[in-house]
Design a protein around this motif. Structure first.
Motif, short mmCIF file in Angstrom:
data_model
loop_
_atom_site.label_atom_id
_atom_site.label_comp_id
_atom_site.label_asym_id
_atom_site.label_seq_id
_atom_site.Cartn_x
_atom_site.Cartn_y
_atom_site.Cartn_z
N HIS A 43 116.75 -16.35 6.36
CA HIS A 43 116.41 -17.32 7.37
C HIS A 43 115.51 -16.76 8.29
N ARG A 44 114.70 -17.90 8.91
CA ARG A 44 113.86 -17.19 10.10
C ARG A 44 114.72 -17.03 11.33
N ALA A 56 108.01 -27.66 13.07
CA ALA A 56 108.00 -28.09 11.40
C ALA A 56 106.33 -27.85 11.22
N GLN A 65 113.93 -21.95 12.45
CA GLN A 65 112.95 -22.96 11.92
C GLN A 65 113.00 -22.81 10.19
N PRO A 66 112.87 -23.94 9.64
CA PRO A 66 112.71 -23.84 8.04
C PRO A 66 111.46 -23.29 7.66
N SER A 108 111.86 -13.52 9.78
CA SER A 108 113.11 -13.30 9.83
C SER A 108 113.43 -12.40 10.86
#
Length: 795
Positions: free
Chosen positions: A451-452, A664, A456-457, A300
């Motif tokens: 969140h990053r 991902a 990216q998730p 993050s």
């Protein structure tokens, strides 16, 4: 007639002497708090710390005179002494022991041994108990001599035998006259801070490692020697290349410019980072004590927030300290601070020589630097006007020292900033539950980065029930899902990280005929299998023996290996995927300074799979890593420690966060306890859910943060004496209103290196009253017992 009196604390190894003594100050001698002096004590003269400013006193013939002031820097200042007094009071140790944490060891004059080979190597047949590896190491790599600490840490020495074996061998070589033991008194000197610089020379050099070193230096133009060590090049290789003339080494004065320009990273903060930076700016400008919990998911951008906060402190004339769990594991973290603040930052790490570390410490004391980055002990850096202390990965257990003085660096950071009206930032993706509970209760602000920074998730996490795999006939280390996922990443030229928190090939060997398990003769634990070295090894005292072909008890064979460690996992990857490049990183493969960086560089350049212990959960940021596998997620889940679930959750969260930084990613968690909350919530990246469940359980069972806890241990060679002592020390605390005494009971490993260990736990809501009771009723009892020592740990 009046005289001048000064109080000093003798620097004695015995913890029982903890009283400041008054001495007469000779005419013309000037001293101040923190100076080191020599004083007469009984029939001898000893070193001592000055622990008070000189005061006028009546002329007293019985007052002995200080012999001399040791020429050198102050060991500590008034702030350092105040912190040491606080540690002694908070952690129930002596002031001398507390000063041992505050004072840099190089400041104290001390006797230093150096072993120097004489003549040609001796015939090994003359020495029955001297390992041949040790002789080769001394006469090939250390012809100019070597200190015992450096020698005993060398991987070749560790393969030759455990510490006790090697020390006996060294004594034998010295007695035989083939090895010199030279003893000198090392004394710190004040001088200009220097650094050893490497640059390319004119002579050619051959050898893979030597050529790589020359290329590494050439790529940088010039390189600090300590940076070459951190990059994975050994001291022996550097020395050989310099002697050959392929590199030139020079010592250069460090010239620091305090008002040099700050160069922050150029990218724009995210909205969450911007809010965190603003909250910190407000706290810094308020100039009152405050702390802030920065809860940011992996990736993050917490370091970016730290850099902005430090820049604000420096712009207002203050200074800052940054604590990291282990500087050798995260050289890129140190590089970010050096890139931002240049020579205004001193990075304290294990590749620095004693002289370089001492130079940096003294530069801090002289006000020549503004930022210190280092592990636990950096919290004591003698910087003036410190207004900010950042504790990165604040949940890490490495911030707690497990030897006397048993302090918590996070608590020391709070105390230091409380005294200085400064700010403490606790940064973590998995905050310690005690800190989280206090922040949720409104004791201090909680700022989140959910969140990053790359947008990216977080990786998708699959939990695999290994009990079901076993029931279906799969007896392998890897589940079907994990094996297929590794194969898929290798085919796509993507990288995989495999985590198992145990080194070696197997946990133990067992005779299936009689059930015999080889154990360490000095520790109450089984020996771990290290198949690549054909050794069984104790991970507590480093005792080692060859792996038996047949059972030593009944003669049946062969014995069977059980459990898995990093070595077996790496072997299994190589068996399943012969073309894959596998890199293993654990404490067996990282025995030297720089091994971490060397292995990570190899993984980045050519590796397909990185196998490691919890080292791989920290400081790794590789864009190509798209798969993380936790091979045995519940290894430490059921140990006798109320923090076991919290540690498991934190480790899984951290290691899963290595995946999917730039594309991902996926994580696969193998476990025999798929329904355990630590596993369930880690797979969902749900810290709040886990914290809610775990805090409810701790409240019901009266564990911190809902109570205070002190652990009292008894350690000694006689089991009967240890059991008697701990029972006696527990007696004054039993039945006292507000104290709950649990035990005595053995430690999880009851005997280590031929010493037995028993302990009690005392729970209370009145910690100060408990401290007073231990000080008044337990410590005097402990002082009266010979052969058993007391340890006190305040949780």
């Amino acid at each position: 007639m009046s005289a001048t009196r000064v109080d000093v604390l003798p620097h004695l190894k015995t913890a029982r002497f903890d009283r400041a003594l008054s001495y007469r100050l000779p005419d013309g001698m000037r001293v101040q708090t923190g100076d080191i002096v020599r004083v007469p004590l009984g029939p001898r003269t000893v070193f001592a710390y000055v622990v008070g400013e000189p005061k006028p006193a009546a002329d007293d013939a019985s007052l002995r005179e200080i012999a001399e002031r040791v020429d050198g820097p102050r060991a500590f200042d008034a702030d350092g002494l105040a912190l040491a007094r606080w540690i002694a009071d908070a952690y129930l140790c002596s002031l001398r022991e507390a000063l041992g944490a505050v004072v840099l060891a190089a400041a104290i004059p001390r006797t230093v041994d150096r072993f120097v080979p004489r003549g040609d190597p001796p015939e090994i047949a003359r020495f029955k108990h001297v390992p041949e590896r040790l002789v080769r190491l001394l006469w090939n790599d250390f012809r100019d001599g070597v200190g015992p600490d450096v020698l005993l840490r060398h991987p070749e020495a560790r393969r030759a035998g455990d510490r006790a074996t090697l020390l006996r061998a060294l004594d034998a070589l010295v007695r035989a006259g083939v090895l010199d033991r030279r003893r000198t008194v090392a004394q710190a000197r004040v001088g200009t801070a220097t650094v050893r610089i490497l640059r390319t020379g004119a002579a050619p050099i051959r050898g893979k490692k030597a050529e790589a070193l020359v290329a590494h230096v050439a790529a940088s133009g010039e390189l600090r020697r300590s940076d070459a060590l951190l990059a994975g090049f050994s001291d022996a290789v550097i020395r050989r290349v310099v002697l050959a003339g392929a590199l030139v080494e020079e010592q250069r004065d460090i010239r620091r410019e305090r008002h040099a320009r700050v160069a922050l990273p150029p990218y724009q903060p995210t909205d969450e980072q911007r809010e965190a930076i603003a909250r910190l700016a407000g706290a810094i400008d308020a100039r009152t004590f405050s702390q802030l919990l920065l809860h940011g998911v992996t990736g993050s951008g917490k370091t970016f927030v730290y850099l902005h906060a430090i820049a604000r402190v420096l712009a207002r004339g203050g200074r800052a300290i940054v604590l990291v769990p282990e500087i050798a594991l995260t050289p890129q973290t140190a590089a970010r601070f050096e890139a931002a603040f240049g020579d205004r930052v001193a990075v304290l790490h294990s590749a620095l020589s004693d002289r370089e570390r001492f130079d940096a410490w003294q530069a801090a004391a002289r006000g020549e630097i503004d930022v210190v980055v280092g592990a636990r002990s950096a919290v004591f850096a003698p910087l003036g006007d410190v207004r900010l202390i950042v504790v990165d990965e604040a949940h890490e257990s490495s911030y707690r020292q497990d030897s006397t003085p048993r302090y918590d660096a996070v608590a020391v950071a709070r105390e230091r900033m409380r005294r200085a009206n400064g700010v403490v930032v606790l940064g973590s993706a998995t905050p310690a539950l005690e800190d989280y509970a206090r922040a949720k209760a409104g004791r201090f602000p909680l700022v989140r980065l959910v969140h990053r920074a790359t947008a990216q998730p977080l990786p998708a996490v699959r939990v695999v029930d290994m009990g079901a795999e076993f029931g279906s006939g799969n007896r392998r280390v890897f589940s079907t899902a994990l094996a297929e996922a590794i194969a898929d990443r290798i085919a796509r030229s993507e990288k995989t990280v495999l985590f198992i928190n145990r080194r070696g090939s197997a946990r133990f060997v067992l005779c299936r005929a009689c059930g015999e398990v080889p154990e360490c003769p000095r520790c109450s634990t089984s020996l771990t299998v290290h198949r690549s070295e054909n050794l069984l090894r104790c991970h507590w005292c480093d005792f080692q023996r060859a792996i038996p072909e047949v059972c030593a008890s009944c003669g049946a064979g062969p014995v069977r290996e059980f459990g898995a460690g990093t070595q077996r996992v790496a072997d299994e990857v190589e068996r399943l995927f012969p073309d894959a490049v596998v890199v293993r990183m654990d404490s067996d493969t990282t025995t030297r300074v720089g091994d971490h960086a060397r292995l990570l560089e190899r993984f980045a350049d050519e590796g397909d799979v990185l196998v490691g212990t919890q080292m791989v959960a920290k400081g790794l940021d590789f864009p190509q890593v798209t798969l993380v596998g936790a091979v045995a997620a519940d290894l430490d889940l059921h140990v006798a420690d109320f923090r076991a679930a919290e540690r498991t959750f934190a480790l899984l969260t951290q290691v899963c966060g290595r995946s999917g930084r730039a594309r991902a990613g996926e994580a696969i968690v193998q476990t025999y306890a798929p329904e355990h909350p630590a596993i369930v919530y880690a797979s969902k990246h749900d810290y709040d859910g886990f914290a809610a469940v775990e805090l409810r359980e701790r409240r019901a069972l009266h564990w911190p943060p809902f109570t205070k806890l002190a652990m009292l241990g008894a350690i000694g060679r006689s089991r009967r004496a240890v059991e008697t002592a701990i029972a006696r020390w527990a007696a004054p605390l039993r039945g006292v209103d507000g104290f709950e005494v649990l035990g005595p009971a053995p430690y999880p490993v009851a005997r280590v290196n031929d010493e037995w260990r028993y302990r009690i736990a005392v729970r209370t809501k009145a910690l100060e009253r408990l401290r007073a009771a231990i000080r008044a009723d337990v410590l005097p009892l402990a002082d009266a017992v010979e052969g058993v020592r007391l340890t006190v740990t305040i949780e």
